[in-house]
Design a protein around this motif. Structure first.
Motif, PDB file in Angstrom:
ATOM      1  N   GLY A 241     -24.794   1.900  -8.868  1.00  0.00           N
ATOM      2  CA  GLY A 241     -25.283   1.155  -7.715  1.00  0.00           C
ATOM      3  C   GLY A 241     -25.772   2.028  -6.581  1.00  0.00           C
ATOM      4  N   TRP A 242     -25.899   3.324  -6.827  1.00  0.00           N
ATOM      5  CA  TRP A 242     -26.458   4.215  -5.801  1.00  0.00           C
ATOM      6  C   TRP A 242     -27.164   5.393  -6.458  1.00  0.00           C
ATOM      7  CZ3 TRP A 242     -24.322   9.159  -5.816  1.00  0.00           C
ATOM      8  CH2 TRP A 242     -23.057   9.295  -6.380  1.00  0.00           C
ATOM      9  N   ILE A 243     -28.099   5.975  -5.722  1.00  0.00           N
ATOM     10  CA  ILE A 243     -28.794   7.181  -6.159  1.00  0.00           C
ATOM     11  C   ILE A 243     -28.896   8.139  -4.988  1.00  0.00           C
ATOM     12  CG2 ILE A 243     -30.145   6.003  -7.943  1.00  0.00           C
ATOM     13  CD1 ILE A 243     -32.543   6.015  -6.017  1.00  0.00           C
ATOM     14  N   ILE A 244     -29.148   9.401  -5.296  1.00  0.00           N
ATOM     15  CA  ILE A 244     -29.383  10.399  -4.251  1.00  0.00           C
ATOM     16  C   ILE A 244     -30.872  10.728  -4.222  1.00  0.00           C
ATOM     17  CG2 ILE A 244     -28.920  12.761  -3.469  1.00  0.00           C
ATOM     18  CD1 ILE A 244     -26.158  12.551  -4.709  1.00  0.00           C
ATOM     19  N   LEU A 245     -31.473  10.534  -3.052  1.00  0.00           N
ATOM     20  CA  LEU A 245     -32.879  10.876  -2.857  1.00  0.00           C
ATOM     21  C   LEU A 245     -33.000  12.360  -2.511  1.00  0.00           C
ATOM     22  CD1 LEU A 245     -33.982   7.858  -0.605  1.00  0.00           C
ATOM     23  CD2 LEU A 245     -34.148   8.044  -3.104  1.00  0.00           C
ATOM     24  N   ASP A 246     -33.915  13.048  -3.191  1.00  0.00           N
ATOM     25  CA  ASP A 246     -34.141  14.469  -2.918  1.00  0.00           C
ATOM     26  C   ASP A 246     -35.222  14.639  -1.857  1.00  0.00           C
ATOM     27  OD1 ASP A 246     -32.301  15.509  -4.774  1.00  0.00           O
ATOM     28  OD2 ASP A 246     -33.724  15.206  -6.415  1.00  0.00           O
ATOM     29  N   PRO A 247     -35.046  15.564  -0.933  1.00  0.00           N
ATOM     30  CA  PRO A 247     -36.058  15.786   0.107  1.00  0.00           C
ATOM     31  C   PRO A 247     -37.420  16.123  -0.498  1.00  0.00           C
ATOM     32  CG  PRO A 247     -34.025  16.936   0.653  1.00  0.00           C
ATOM     33  CD  PRO A 247     -33.860  16.422  -0.746  1.00  0.00           C
ATOM     34  N   GLY A 248     -38.447  15.481   0.019  1.00  0.00           N
ATOM     35  CA  GLY A 248     -39.803  15.750  -0.425  1.00  0.00           C
ATOM     36  C   GLY A 248     -40.229  14.992  -1.673  1.00  0.00           C
ATOM     37  N   ALA A 249     -39.300  14.391  -2.386  1.00  0.00           N
ATOM     38  CA  ALA A 249     -39.638  13.672  -3.615  1.00  0.00           C
ATOM     39  C   ALA A 249     -40.151  12.269  -3.293  1.00  0.00           C
ATOM     40  CB  ALA A 249     -38.426  13.588  -4.533  1.00  0.00           C
ATOM     41  N   PHE A 250     -40.972  11.748  -4.197  1.00  0.00           N
ATOM     42  CA  PHE A 250     -41.559  10.418  -4.026  1.00  0.00           C
ATOM     43  C   PHE A 250     -41.034   9.502  -5.120  1.00  0.00           C
ATOM     44  CE2 PHE A 250     -44.986   7.342  -5.033  1.00  0.00           C
ATOM     45  CZ  PHE A 250     -45.047   6.693  -3.809  1.00  0.00           C
ATOM     46  N   TYR A 251     -40.555   8.314  -4.725  1.00  0.00           N
ATOM     47  CA  TYR A 251     -39.918   7.378  -5.643  1.00  0.00           C
ATOM     48  C   TYR A 251     -40.612   6.017  -5.600  1.00  0.00           C
ATOM     49  CZ  TYR A 251     -35.973  10.675  -5.414  1.00  0.00           C
ATOM     50  OH  TYR A 251     -35.181  11.804  -5.457  1.00  0.00           O
ATOM     51  N   VAL A 276     -31.323   4.350  10.057  1.00  0.00           N
ATOM     52  CA  VAL A 276     -30.582   3.992   8.856  1.00  0.00           C
ATOM     53  C   VAL A 276     -30.564   5.112   7.831  1.00  0.00           C
ATOM     54  CG1 VAL A 276     -31.090   1.546   9.160  1.00  0.00           C
ATOM     55  CG2 VAL A 276     -32.558   2.922   7.690  1.00  0.00           C
ATOM     56  N   GLY A 277     -31.345   6.167   8.022  1.00  0.00           N
ATOM     57  CA  GLY A 277     -31.284   7.267   7.067  1.00  0.00           C
ATOM     58  C   GLY A 277     -32.509   8.145   7.109  1.00  0.00           C
ATOM     59  N   GLU A 278     -32.403   9.282   6.418  1.00  0.00           N
ATOM     60  CA  GLU A 278     -33.474  10.271   6.411  1.00  0.00           C
ATOM     61  C   GLU A 278     -34.484   9.986   5.303  1.00  0.00           C
ATOM     62  OE1 GLU A 278     -34.103  12.706   8.558  1.00  0.00           O
ATOM     63  OE2 GLU A 278     -32.460  11.978   9.781  1.00  0.00           O
ATOM     64  N   PHE A 279     -35.027   8.801   5.310  1.00  0.00           N
ATOM     65  CA  PHE A 279     -36.038   8.451   4.323  1.00  0.00           C
ATOM     66  C   PHE A 279     -36.976   7.443   4.957  1.00  0.00           C
ATOM     67  CE2 PHE A 279     -32.863   5.191   3.979  1.00  0.00           C
ATOM     68  CZ  PHE A 279     -33.581   4.034   3.752  1.00  0.00           C
ATOM     69  N   ARG A 280     -38.091   7.227   4.301  1.00  0.00           N
ATOM     70  CA  ARG A 280     -39.062   6.248   4.796  1.00  0.00           C
ATOM     71  C   ARG A 280     -39.617   5.461   3.618  1.00  0.00           C
ATOM     72  NH1 ARG A 280     -42.876   6.127   9.425  1.00  0.00           N
ATOM     73  NH2 ARG A 280     -44.607   4.786   8.856  1.00  0.00           N
ATOM     74  N   VAL A 307     -40.948   5.221  -1.655  1.00  0.00           N
ATOM     75  CA  VAL A 307     -39.913   5.838  -0.830  1.00  0.00           C
ATOM     76  C   VAL A 307     -40.039   7.353  -0.860  1.00  0.00           C
ATOM     77  CG1 VAL A 307     -37.419   6.086  -0.505  1.00  0.00           C
ATOM     78  CG2 VAL A 307     -38.363   3.897  -1.282  1.00  0.00           C
ATOM     79  N   ARG A 308     -39.965   7.955   0.310  1.00  0.00           N
ATOM     80  CA  ARG A 308     -39.955   9.415   0.412  1.00  0.00           C
ATOM     81  C   ARG A 308     -38.798   9.832   1.310  1.00  0.00           C
ATOM     82  NH1 ARG A 308     -43.319  13.375  -0.736  1.00  0.00           N
ATOM     83  NH2 ARG A 308     -45.037  11.955  -1.218  1.00  0.00           N
ATOM     84  N   CYS A 309     -38.005  10.777   0.832  1.00  0.00           N
ATOM     85  CA  CYS A 309     -36.880  11.320   1.599  1.00  0.00           C
ATOM     86  C   CYS A 309     -37.374  12.514   2.413  1.00  0.00           C
ATOM     87  CB  CYS A 309     -35.766  11.731   0.640  1.00  0.00           C
ATOM     88  SG  CYS A 309     -34.253  12.272   1.432  1.00  0.00           S
ATOM     89  N   HIS A 310     -36.780  12.737   3.574  1.00  0.00           N
ATOM     90  CA  HIS A 310     -37.250  13.793   4.464  1.00  0.00           C
ATOM     91  C   HIS A 310     -36.334  15.022   4.437  1.00  0.00           C
ATOM     92  CE1 HIS A 310     -40.509  11.310   5.596  1.00  0.00           C
ATOM     93  NE2 HIS A 310     -39.784  10.445   6.296  1.00  0.00           N
ATOM     94  N   GLU A 311     -35.638  15.324   5.530  1.00  0.00           N
ATOM     95  CA  GLU A 311     -35.012  16.635   5.683  1.00  0.00           C
ATOM     96  C   GLU A 311     -33.812  16.904   4.785  1.00  0.00           C
ATOM     97  OE1 GLU A 311     -36.113  14.877   8.207  1.00  0.00           O
ATOM     98  OE2 GLU A 311     -37.638  16.201   9.034  1.00  0.00           O
ATOM     99  N   ALA A 312     -33.003  15.897   4.510  1.00  0.00           N
ATOM    100  CA  ALA A 312     -31.752  16.128   3.795  1.00  0.00           C
ATOM    101  C   ALA A 312     -31.615  15.144   2.635  1.00  0.00           C
ATOM    102  CB  ALA A 312     -30.562  15.964   4.754  1.00  0.00           C
TER     103      ALA A 312
END
Length: 360
Positions: A241-251, A276-280, A307-312
């Motif tokens: 029920g959760w995933i970890i987004l990697d910085p710079g990756a596109f989902y 709400v978090g380091e993603f957009r 979805v794209r994650c940013h710094e962390a």
């Protein structure tokens, strides 16, 4: 007299007839959507050193003289390389009447390719926004972020809507609309629009999305249902029920809720609060009247999230609110609704890549 709201297809046709929308080549019927107009690429692209806005005192052509590196013809197809910035004049131009503004966005398939495309205008100070009374050409800035692409003149990467007067629905209006015609499959989260969340607990299996591979071939935008997804995307699975987004990756992910845009409404995807978090969630698109509407064959349509994650690195959990839909009133009922009748690609969709890829 035009009623306040987003203009419908027949009103857009009237704008074409009156000269408020101009074009270098005749506008075709398939460019006109229920509440938007698809815009076509012209014949050349300018490779530029940096993204820019013209600014109040200058035209795009004047700015191009400062930052252009070289000019590329698009005739026969040209590669726009990942990580580079290009500006392409569009075939369409505008001469907006008093009281009317316009707003543009990437088409759904373009957003799903992580292809950053933004409309710029002469004397413009905002991307994707055309002020009241604007008269002049339109240009599109293109920056491929995950995949290099092949483009040709006449291809449609962006769409534009036209607004007359006040169009936004208040939260009270939205609650009343949901009570009359449910706009979401769950209890609505309404605050400056309709909040939506991410689905990381699919009804079947463990596939929840796709992540763009860092090194791939090019995507030719003229080739539909053509590419093997495995050559460009890594499947994302979870049974927690959760995933970890990697910085710079596109989902590519999908909303938990099914969404409905009734016939007399349109909607625009907007970012959620940055806190709400380091993603957009990339807000690629407008949602035409009829999206997800049962009478237009769209029951169960969910929103695809880019979805794209940013710094962390960031933990994204099932049901987390990640974006919102801003609903607007239509000025008039469209002649056609989004759906199979006009060969809409994403009616009734779940998790789905762009139309350039074969079904996994």
């Amino acid at each position: 007299m035009t009623r306040s709201g987003v203009l419908a297809d027949h009103q857009i046709r009237e704008m074409i007839s009156s000269g408020a929308i101009t074009a270098l080549a005749d506008i075709t019927a398939d460019q006109i959507q229920p509440a938007s107009l698809d815009l076509r690429l012209g014949g050349v692209a300018y490779r530029v050193r940096a993204s820019f806005l013209a600014g109040r005192q200058r035209t795009v052509k004047e700015r191009l003289a400062d930052v252009t590196m070289h000019e590329i013809t698009l005739d026969g197809g040209a590669v726009l390389e990942k990580g580079c910035v290009y500006v392409v004049p569009l075939m369409e131009g505008l001469s907006l009447p008093d009281g009317m503004t316009a707003a543009a966005s990437a088409k759904s398939s373009i957003g799903r390719l992580d292809l950053l495309t933004r409309i710029i205008t002469d004397h413009g100070v905002e991307f994707d926004r055309v002020p009241e009374g604007y008269s002049g050409p339109l240009y599109v800035e293109i920056c491929p972020r995950s995949f290099s692409v092949v483009v040709q003149p006449g291809q449609m990467l962006n769409q534009i809507i036209f607004r007359h007067g006040k169009t936004l629905m208040s939260d009270d209006d939205l609650r009343a609309l949901h009570a009359q015609t449910p706009i979401v499959s769950d209890d609505p989260v309404i605050s400056d629009g309709l909040g939506f969340s991410v689905d990381l607990k699919p009804a079947e299996g463990s596939l929840v999305g796709y992540r763009a591979k860092p090194h791939t071939g090019v995507v030719d935008l003229s080739k539909l249902n053509h590419y093997d997804p495995a050559e460009f995307w890594e499947p994302v699975h979870t049974d927690t029920g959760w995933i970890i987004l990697d910085p710079g990756a596109f989902y590519i992910l999908v909303s938990r809720e099914a969404i409905v845009i009734p016939p007399m409404q349109a909607a625009e995807m907007a970012p959620y609060l940055a806190m709400v978090g380091e993603f957009r969630v990339h807000y690629a698109g407008f949602f035409d009247p009829g999206f997800g509407y049962a009478d237009a064959g769209g029951a169960g349509s969910r929103g695809v999230l880019e979805v794209r994650c940013h710094e962390a690195p960031f933990v994204l959990e099932h049901g987390q609110v990640v974006g919102r839909l801003v609903y607007e009133h239509m000025s008039a009922l469209p002649d056609t609704l989004y759906g199979s009748a006009i060969k809409s690609n994403y009616q009734g969709q779940g998790l789905k890549l762009s139309k350039h890829f074969r079904a996994p």
